[in-house]
Design a protein around this motif. Structure first.
Motif, PDB file in Angstrom:
ATOM      1  N   PRO A   1       0.817  -1.227   0.000  1.00  0.00           N
ATOM      2  CA  PRO A   1       0.000   0.000   0.000  1.00  0.00           C
ATOM      3  C   PRO A   1       0.847   1.272   0.000  1.00  0.00           C
ATOM      4  CG  PRO A   1      -0.907  -1.596   1.525  1.00  0.00           C
ATOM      5  CD  PRO A   1       0.427  -2.140   1.085  1.00  0.00           C
ATOM      6  N   ALA A   2       1.956   1.276   0.754  1.00  0.00           N
ATOM      7  CA  ALA A   2       2.806   2.466   0.803  1.00  0.00           C
ATOM      8  C   ALA A   2       3.479   2.708  -0.542  1.00  0.00           C
ATOM      9  CB  ALA A   2       3.872   2.314   1.895  1.00  0.00           C
ATOM     10  N   LEU A   3       3.881   1.641  -1.221  1.00  0.00           N
ATOM     11  CA  LEU A   3       4.522   1.801  -2.531  1.00  0.00           C
ATOM     12  C   LEU A   3       3.518   2.305  -3.563  1.00  0.00           C
ATOM     13  CD1 LEU A   3       6.707  -1.444  -2.540  1.00  0.00           C
ATOM     14  CD2 LEU A   3       7.529   0.909  -2.348  1.00  0.00           C
ATOM     15  N   GLU A   4       2.286   1.832  -3.443  1.00  0.00           N
ATOM     16  CA  GLU A   4       1.259   2.297  -4.386  1.00  0.00           C
ATOM     17  C   GLU A   4       0.912   3.761  -4.136  1.00  0.00           C
ATOM     18  OE1 GLU A   4      -1.950  -0.574  -4.445  1.00  0.00           O
ATOM     19  OE2 GLU A   4      -0.778  -1.890  -5.752  1.00  0.00           O
ATOM     20  N   GLN A   5       0.858   4.135  -2.839  1.00  0.00           N
ATOM     21  CA  GLN A   5       0.603   5.536  -2.516  1.00  0.00           C
ATOM     22  C   GLN A   5       1.727   6.424  -3.062  1.00  0.00           C
ATOM     23  OE1 GLN A   5       1.274   6.701   1.521  1.00  0.00           O
ATOM     24  NE2 GLN A   5      -0.002   8.542   1.398  1.00  0.00           N
ATOM     25  N   LEU A   6       2.957   5.987  -2.826  1.00  0.00           N
ATOM     26  CA  LEU A   6       4.117   6.753  -3.285  1.00  0.00           C
ATOM     27  C   LEU A   6       4.084   6.911  -4.804  1.00  0.00           C
ATOM     28  CD1 LEU A   6       6.879   8.070  -2.715  1.00  0.00           C
ATOM     29  CD2 LEU A   6       7.903   5.787  -2.880  1.00  0.00           C
ATOM     30  N   ASP A   7       3.751   5.820  -5.497  1.00  0.00           N
ATOM     31  CA  ASP A   7       3.723   5.855  -6.956  1.00  0.00           C
ATOM     32  C   ASP A   7       2.684   6.859  -7.448  1.00  0.00           C
ATOM     33  OD1 ASP A   7       4.612   5.102  -9.431  1.00  0.00           O
ATOM     34  OD2 ASP A   7       3.288   3.355  -9.585  1.00  0.00           O
ATOM     35  N   GLU A   8       1.538   6.817  -6.813  1.00  0.00           N
ATOM     36  CA  GLU A   8       0.464   7.711  -7.231  1.00  0.00           C
ATOM     37  C   GLU A   8       0.826   9.181  -6.955  1.00  0.00           C
ATOM     38  OE1 GLU A   8      -3.301   6.568  -5.573  1.00  0.00           O
ATOM     39  OE2 GLU A   8      -4.255   8.429  -6.225  1.00  0.00           O
ATOM     40  N   VAL A   9       1.356   9.419  -5.746  1.00  0.00           N
ATOM     41  CA  VAL A   9       1.676  10.798  -5.360  1.00  0.00           C
ATOM     42  C   VAL A   9       2.797  11.362  -6.232  1.00  0.00           C
ATOM     43  CG1 VAL A   9       2.651  12.208  -3.489  1.00  0.00           C
ATOM     44  CG2 VAL A   9       0.819  10.580  -2.999  1.00  0.00           C
ATOM     45  N   ARG A  10       3.807  10.553  -6.529  1.00  0.00           N
ATOM     46  CA  ARG A  10       4.919  11.109  -7.313  1.00  0.00           C
ATOM     47  C   ARG A  10       4.498  11.322  -8.772  1.00  0.00           C
ATOM     48  NH1 ARG A  10       8.010   7.490 -11.319  1.00  0.00           N
ATOM     49  NH2 ARG A  10       6.543   5.760 -11.279  1.00  0.00           N
ATOM     50  N   ARG A  11       3.627  10.476  -9.296  1.00  0.00           N
ATOM     51  CA  ARG A  11       3.159  10.697 -10.671  1.00  0.00           C
ATOM     52  C   ARG A  11       2.385  12.013 -10.778  1.00  0.00           C
ATOM     53  NH1 ARG A  11       3.420   6.209 -14.094  1.00  0.00           N
ATOM     54  NH2 ARG A  11       4.004   4.313 -12.991  1.00  0.00           N
ATOM     55  N   LYS A  12       1.527  12.242  -9.805  1.00  0.00           N
ATOM     56  CA  LYS A  12       0.767  13.495  -9.811  1.00  0.00           C
ATOM     57  C   LYS A  12       1.686  14.696  -9.617  1.00  0.00           C
ATOM     58  CE  LYS A  12      -3.744  11.760  -8.275  1.00  0.00           C
ATOM     59  NZ  LYS A  12      -4.462  11.374  -7.055  1.00  0.00           N
ATOM     60  N   ALA A  13       2.665  14.540  -8.699  1.00  0.00           N
ATOM     61  CA  ALA A  13       3.542  15.670  -8.376  1.00  0.00           C
ATOM     62  C   ALA A  13       4.348  16.115  -9.593  1.00  0.00           C
ATOM     63  CB  ALA A  13       4.473  15.288  -7.228  1.00  0.00           C
ATOM     64  N   LEU A  14       4.813  15.144 -10.376  1.00  0.00           N
ATOM     65  CA  LEU A  14       5.693  15.486 -11.491  1.00  0.00           C
ATOM     66  C   LEU A  14       4.986  16.280 -12.586  1.00  0.00           C
ATOM     67  CD1 LEU A  14       7.987  12.331 -11.862  1.00  0.00           C
ATOM     68  CD2 LEU A  14       8.503  14.512 -10.779  1.00  0.00           C
ATOM     69  N   VAL A  15       3.649  16.281 -12.567  1.00  0.00           N
ATOM     70  CA  VAL A  15       2.923  17.102 -13.542  1.00  0.00           C
ATOM     71  C   VAL A  15       2.155  18.241 -12.862  1.00  0.00           C
ATOM     72  CG1 VAL A  15       2.737  15.267 -15.260  1.00  0.00           C
ATOM     73  CG2 VAL A  15       0.952  15.483 -13.515  1.00  0.00           C
ATOM     74  N   ASP A  16       2.454  18.439 -11.582  1.00  0.00           N
ATOM     75  CA  ASP A  16       1.792  19.508 -10.833  1.00  0.00           C
ATOM     76  C   ASP A  16       2.718  20.743 -10.809  1.00  0.00           C
ATOM     77  OD1 ASP A  16       0.832  21.267  -8.966  1.00  0.00           O
ATOM     78  OD2 ASP A  16       0.419  19.749  -7.429  1.00  0.00           O
ATOM     79  N   PRO A  17       2.292  21.849 -11.438  1.00  0.00           N
ATOM     80  CA  PRO A  17       3.164  23.030 -11.520  1.00  0.00           C
ATOM     81  C   PRO A  17       3.642  23.511 -10.150  1.00  0.00           C
ATOM     82  CG  PRO A  17       1.200  23.313 -12.876  1.00  0.00           C
ATOM     83  CD  PRO A  17       0.995  22.058 -12.093  1.00  0.00           C
ATOM     84  N   GLU A  18       2.816  23.325  -9.129  1.00  0.00           N
ATOM     85  CA  GLU A  18       3.208  23.779  -7.800  1.00  0.00           C
ATOM     86  C   GLU A  18       4.400  22.972  -7.274  1.00  0.00           C
ATOM     87  OE1 GLU A  18      -0.110  24.060  -5.033  1.00  0.00           O
ATOM     88  OE2 GLU A  18       1.340  24.014  -3.380  1.00  0.00           O
ATOM     89  N   PHE A  19       4.325  21.647  -7.437  1.00  0.00           N
ATOM     90  CA  PHE A  19       5.436  20.799  -6.981  1.00  0.00           C
ATOM     91  C   PHE A  19       6.682  21.068  -7.819  1.00  0.00           C
ATOM     92  CE2 PHE A  19       8.070  17.018  -7.155  1.00  0.00           C
ATOM     93  CZ  PHE A  19       8.152  16.627  -5.835  1.00  0.00           C
ATOM     94  N   VAL A  20       6.516  21.071  -9.120  1.00  0.00           N
ATOM     95  CA  VAL A  20       7.662  21.272 -10.015  1.00  0.00           C
ATOM     96  C   VAL A  20       8.297  22.631  -9.740  1.00  0.00           C
ATOM     97  CG1 VAL A  20       8.350  21.505 -12.435  1.00  0.00           C
ATOM     98  CG2 VAL A  20       6.700  19.738 -11.775  1.00  0.00           C
ATOM     99  N   GLY A  21       7.457  23.659  -9.511  1.00  0.00           N
ATOM    100  CA  GLY A  21       7.960  24.995  -9.235  1.00  0.00           C
ATOM    101  C   GLY A  21       8.724  25.060  -7.925  1.00  0.00           C
TER     102      GLY A  21
END
Lengths: 270, 402
Positions: free
Chosen positions: B24-44
């Motif tokens: 579950p933790a690996l799946e959460q991490l995968d989901e969060v990092r995929r979203k983050a990499l296309v989120d202008p706020e995180f990338v910025g």
């Protein structure tokens, strides 16, 4: 994860079914081969059987046992230092079978991979073993083992944990045959003061998705804990406490503790 | 997310060989990092930290006096050693620390060998207000006592791991045990491109900036792509970081340099591709130093950061597919390169990075003076002063060193 049913039930499955008929949980005892020596570890497994164990779980010492706590780490390190090899596990399986019981092998995956998955399965079946418990193999990565266990009529025991989602419980239990290993806690092997409520909850949630026997391990070490877990689980798995008994008092101490635990699972019958 | 066969694979390598409890933790991490990499706020936010905290972009430096020892080829260093905390490790750590906050977790753990990744993690934890525990083999805490003090000064707890070989691989085991027990509030900041999916891909993506910057910088300086990109490979994060942008540039040779220790034929080395075989370690299918039974064999290297019996699964794939080639440099060769760069260019490299420099010396002689070599100088040598001074017999009084 569908697969053809095995031609016959393993002896392990038959024993679990018999315990269920008797209205009690099975007692499963873990010891690693090679601790404190190959010969003495086999004597200790025979003591488990004399003490009333239902099924033996034979651990294979591994250089990087990331699911084990300090007690089993030290025991398996010692076994490796003394030259214990994977071949020795099959000797132990044979001895358990000759004593009228059966064993499951608990092994980290690289040891199976290195021997060859099909060869490992064939050797296990030849030695009278019932199957494999694989703490670092999830069903998603297990295609080769699922094929080999079908071919050789072996049980495959994957783990579920308190953190498992309903979806993961379904995936893991559907891939299991024989029984399901329910980790009682988020953590590694070792004795604990209490088993905790997470164990009962994971068993309850797993029952919603499977009819297989659900055996609880991690942190069960006393007669009272065995009785408590036997109240809701189909099997009680004891490891570190037996390893400690063996280290402190040899096979005789293993026999004594096993008798206590065997009484415990009968007290807790549902 | 649905479990599917073949998740996180690079050819036959990678995957998730971990306890079910961590899925579950690996799946959460995968989901969060995929979203983050296309989120202008995180990338910025990550971009801002790169510019204002790490000191990116890191420069490139052409090193003509050193290049005289490389067959006269042009040698250009990518200066990850100039990053805050002294190595490339900060790129990955800042990314994972920001993800930790996004996941609502308050505690990070890390493994470390030489201490570079542990120092970087302790730094990011201090910056973002996270609790931090670093696992380090007892042998390594003794040979890297200053880095232990550094981590403690930054507010981290350092745990000396006393089981197994008491080195990096055992620190990873202990970090994984901690993670299983505390996964609810804890993120494991894995320090290299190995481990279960999504770590190899995620850590590579956080280091990819090395190659992106370097490719443009070399084009600007030389007017063409380099003939080869050379990096040392322990777990292989700086190498994946600098290689990745060049994968489609088929004219560019990608050369990883493993730690040859006393020589591959001696058995005392960390050369997984010439001395190891296919296996599973620490959650990934990859190349492993192992015996006939599948027990891990301890690696050996003068460089604590390369002293690891396994390697990132994407490297295993690049090796088998032939896109990258892997060589090794012995302790002697690496230390000679360390000495040369120090004397000819006034740059003390990390001993890890000195393996890449040793690789450049050999490859430059093979390719001749028309070649352009890009070398990842992944870290600085300050942490290695004691080891190097002992190696070259520069200490008047052994007990006099801190």
């Amino acid at each position: 994860m569908t697969s053809a049913p095995a031609p016959d039930q393993t002896l392990g499955s038959q024993i679990l079914a018999r315990c269920r008929q008797d209205g009690r949980a099975a007692l499963i005892g873990y010891l690693p081969v090679g601790y404190p020596s190959v010969r003495e570890s086999i004597a200790a497994m025979e003591a488990l059987i004399e003490g009333g164990i239902d099924i033996v779980e034979v651990g294979v010492p591994y250089s990087d046992p990331l699911m084990d706590g300090p007690l089993i780490q030290r025991a398996t390190e010692l076994a490796l230092d003394q030259g214990c090899q994977v071949d020795d596990v099959f000797t132990a399986m044979r001895a358990v079978a000759d004593s009228g019981s059966t064993a499951y092998v608990m092994t980290y995956w690289n040891l199976v991979l290195r021997r060859g998955v099909d060869r490992f399965a064939a050797d296990l079946a030849t030695a009278g073993g019932s199957g494999l418990i694989t703490p670092d193999l999830i069903p998603d990565e297990a295609a080769e083992w699922i094929t080999a266990s079908d071919r050789h009529g072996l049980d495959r025991v994957f783990l579920v944990a308190p953190s498992s989602t309903r979806e993961r419980l379904a995936v893991a239990t559907a891939a299991c045959r024989g029984f399901v290993y329910a980790a009682s806690t988020m953590g590694v092997t070792g004795t604990r003061d209490s088993v905790g409520s997470a164990a009962a909850q994971v068993v309850e949630r797993a029952r919603e998705v499977t009819d297989l026997p659900l055996c609880v391990g991690l942190g069960v070490s006393t007669r009272a804990q065995a009785a408590e877990v036997a109240g809701y689980a189909d099997g009680v798995i004891v490891g570190s406490a037996l390893v400690r008994a063996l280290g402190e008092g040899g096979p005789a101490a293993v026999r004594t503790l096993t008798r206590e635990l065997a009484a415990g699972v009968r007290e807790g019958s549902r | 997310m649905t479990a599917q066969p073949g998740i996180g694979r690079f050819g036959d390598f990678g995957g998730r060989y971990v306890p079910e409890a961590l899925i579950p933790a690996l799946e959460q991490l995968d989901e969060v990092r995929r979203k983050a990499l296309v989120d202008p706020e995180f990338v910025g936010e990550l971009d801002r930290l790169h510019r204002t905290y790490t000191g990116r972009p890191s420069i490139i430096t052409e090193v003509p006096r050193f290049a005289e020892h490389c067959g006269g080829a042009r040698v250009i260093l990518k200066r990850e050693d100039l990053n805050h905390t002294g190595s490339h490790k900060i790129n990955n750590v800042l990314g994972q620390a920001l993800l930790t906050k996004r996941m609502g977790k308050s505690r990070v753990i890390a493994e470390t060998g030489a201490g570079q990744h542990g120092v970087a993690t302790a730094t990011a934890a201090a910056l973002l207000g996270l609790e931090c525990v670093v696992y380090m083999g007892k042998v390594d805490t003794e040979r890297q006592a200053l880095n232990v003090a550094r981590m403690r000064l930054l507010g981290a707890e350092v745990v000396a791991v006393t089981n197994g070989s008491q080195t990096l691989k055992d620190a990873v085991n202990e970090a994984l045990r901690d993670w299983v027990a505390n996964v609810e509030d804890t993120h494991y900041v894995l320090g290299t491109v190995t481990g279960p999916h999504p770590f190899p891909e995620m850590v590579r993506d956080f280091h990819r900036i090395i190659g992106v910057e370097a490719r443009a910088q070399v084009l600007d300086l030389v007017g063409r792509l380099p003939d080869a990109v050379i990096a040392c490979v322990g777990g292989g994060s700086n190498a994946m970081g600098i290689f990745h942008r060049f994968l489609d540039d088929t004219s560019v040779r990608l050369v990883g340099v493993e730690a040859g220790g006393d020589g591959v034929e001696s058995g005392r080395h960390a050369a997984r591709f010439s001395g190891g075989s296919r296996g599973v370690l620490h959650g990934a299918a990859t190349y492993v130093l192992q015996n006939d039974d599948g027990q891990t064999i301890e690696s050996h290297s003068v460089s604590a950061g390369l002293d690891y019996p396994s390697v990132g699964p994407e490297h295993a794939h690049l090796f088998e597919s032939g896109r990258a080639e892997y060589r090794s440099a012995t302790d002697d060769e690496a230390m000679e390169a360390f000495r040369l760069l120090s004397r000819t260019e006034g740059i003390l490299p990390a001993i890890e990075s000195a393996h890449a420099l040793a690789g450049a010396m050999v490859l430059g002689r093979e390719l001749g003076p028309d070649a352009v070599l890009l070398v990842s100088l992944s870290g600085r040598g300050d942490k290695d002063v004691h080891t190097a001074a002992r190696w070259f017999g520069l200490l008047d009084d052994e007990d006099g060193m801190p």
